[in-house]
Design a protein around this motif. Structure first.
Motif, mmCIF file in Angstrom:
data_model
loop_
_atom_site.group_PDB
_atom_site.id
_atom_site.type_symbol
_atom_site.label_atom_id
_atom_site.label_comp_id
_atom_site.label_asym_id
_atom_site.label_seq_id
_atom_site.Cartn_x
_atom_site.Cartn_y
_atom_site.Cartn_z
ATOM 1 N N PRO A 1 12.719 16.128 4.584
ATOM 2 C CA PRO A 1 11.654 17.125 4.390
ATOM 3 C C PRO A 1 10.307 16.611 4.905
ATOM 4 O O PRO A 1 9.993 15.435 4.794
ATOM 5 C CB PRO A 1 11.603 17.325 2.873
ATOM 6 C CG PRO A 1 12.918 16.835 2.365
ATOM 7 C CD PRO A 1 13.334 15.745 3.309
ATOM 8 N N SER A 2 9.527 17.522 5.436
ATOM 9 C CA SER A 2 8.179 17.212 5.905
ATOM 10 C C SER A 2 7.231 17.170 4.708
ATOM 11 O O SER A 2 7.432 17.871 3.714
ATOM 12 C CB SER A 2 7.739 18.301 6.880
ATOM 13 O OG SER A 2 6.345 18.295 7.034
ATOM 14 N N ILE A 3 6.173 16.400 4.835
ATOM 15 C CA ILE A 3 5.166 16.354 3.770
ATOM 16 C C ILE A 3 4.550 17.740 3.558
ATOM 17 O O ILE A 3 4.091 18.072 2.473
ATOM 18 C CB ILE A 3 4.084 15.287 4.056
ATOM 19 C CG1 ILE A 3 3.229 15.071 2.809
ATOM 20 C CG2 ILE A 3 3.270 15.664 5.273
ATOM 21 C CD1 ILE A 3 2.323 13.869 2.877
ATOM 22 N N PRO B 1 3.754 20.422 -2.565
ATOM 23 C CA PRO B 1 2.496 21.055 -2.997
ATOM 24 C C PRO B 1 1.283 20.285 -2.457
ATOM 25 O O PRO B 1 1.102 19.110 -2.771
ATOM 26 C CB PRO B 1 2.550 20.982 -4.526
ATOM 27 C CG PRO B 1 3.982 20.749 -4.870
ATOM 28 C CD PRO B 1 4.583 20.025 -3.702
ATOM 29 N N GLN B 2 0.485 20.935 -1.638
ATOM 30 C CA GLN B 2 -0.621 20.266 -0.957
ATOM 31 C C GLN B 2 -1.811 19.976 -1.861
ATOM 32 O O GLN B 2 -2.707 19.225 -1.479
ATOM 33 C CB GLN B 2 -1.053 21.089 0.257
ATOM 34 C CG GLN B 2 0.048 21.218 1.301
ATOM 35 C CD GLN B 2 0.557 19.889 1.814
ATOM 36 O OE1 GLN B 2 -0.199 19.117 2.398
ATOM 37 N NE2 GLN B 2 1.830 19.591 1.595
ATOM 38 N N ARG C 1 -2.933 11.800 -1.348
ATOM 39 C CA ARG C 1 -3.053 10.363 -1.013
ATOM 40 C C ARG C 1 -2.077 9.976 0.106
ATOM 41 O O ARG C 1 -2.435 9.233 1.017
ATOM 42 C CB ARG C 1 -2.771 9.509 -2.249
ATOM 43 C CG ARG C 1 -3.859 9.564 -3.277
ATOM 44 C CD ARG C 1 -3.512 8.673 -4.433
ATOM 45 N NE ARG C 1 -4.476 8.814 -5.507
ATOM 46 C CZ ARG C 1 -4.640 7.925 -6.446
ATOM 47 N NH1 ARG C 1 -3.900 6.833 -6.474
ATOM 48 N NH2 ARG C 1 -5.533 8.113 -7.389
ATOM 49 N N GLU C 2 -0.847 10.464 -0.002
ATOM 50 C CA GLU C 2 0.139 10.121 1.030
ATOM 51 C C GLU C 2 -0.263 10.710 2.379
ATOM 52 O O GLU C 2 -0.138 10.058 3.412
ATOM 53 C CB GLU C 2 1.538 10.602 0.648
ATOM 54 C CG GLU C 2 2.562 10.213 1.697
ATOM 55 C CD GLU C 2 3.978 10.607 1.356
ATOM 56 O OE1 GLU C 2 4.781 10.704 2.302
ATOM 57 O OE2 GLU C 2 4.297 10.804 0.168
#
Length: 139
Positions: free
Chosen positions: A114-116, A120-121, A128-129
């Motif tokens: 999965p993409s970042i 939940p943004q 932080r990531e």
């Protein structure tokens, strides 16, 4: 495009067959395949792993994790290495996996990464990531 991890899993038998193969022959077989991935522009990462007898297992079953030296008790399907490909679909990842020059008995597990952007943004840890990924050139 989506990332897929191709997880190479071997058995005792397939690992033994691999060990019988001259190292230069293995490098040639894998090198040709890796070159195809690079030329197609789909390779993100690829690594093989060291002999399982050199590894350790950390087991989380009680209050304190237990560390056990290799070789492992059960070696029916050893995780021997992986590829991460950036491809258009799971079907394309499967087609690449079918072309891996693997030894009989080896299996490849295919899992989407999965993409970042799918998380939940507004989450503190995702923020932080994302900042770390941007600082390190991963985004």
């Amino acid at each position: 495009m989506a990332k897929y991890m191709l997880i190479m899993r071997g058995t005792d038998e397939s690992m033994a067959k691999m060990m019988e193969t001259p190292f230069e022959e293995m490098l040639e077989r894998m090198g040709r395949f890796n070159d195809e991935l690079i030329k197609a522009g789909v390779l993100v990462a690829a690594e093989g792993l060291d002999d399982p007898s050199q590894g350790v297992v950390v087991e989380y079953g009680g209050e304190t994790p237990i560390v056990t030296d290799g070789p492992y008790g059960e070696t029916k399907e050893l995780f021997g290495g992986y590829y991460i490909l950036d491809v258009a679909s799971k079907e394309e990842a499967i087609e690449w996996a079918k072309r891996i020059p693997a030894f009989p008995g080896t299996k490849t597990e295919i899992r989407r990464v999965p993409s970042i952007d799918e998380f939940p943004q507004d989450n503190e840890w995702i923020i932080r990531e994302r900042a770390w990924r941007e600082r390190t050139g991963q985004l």
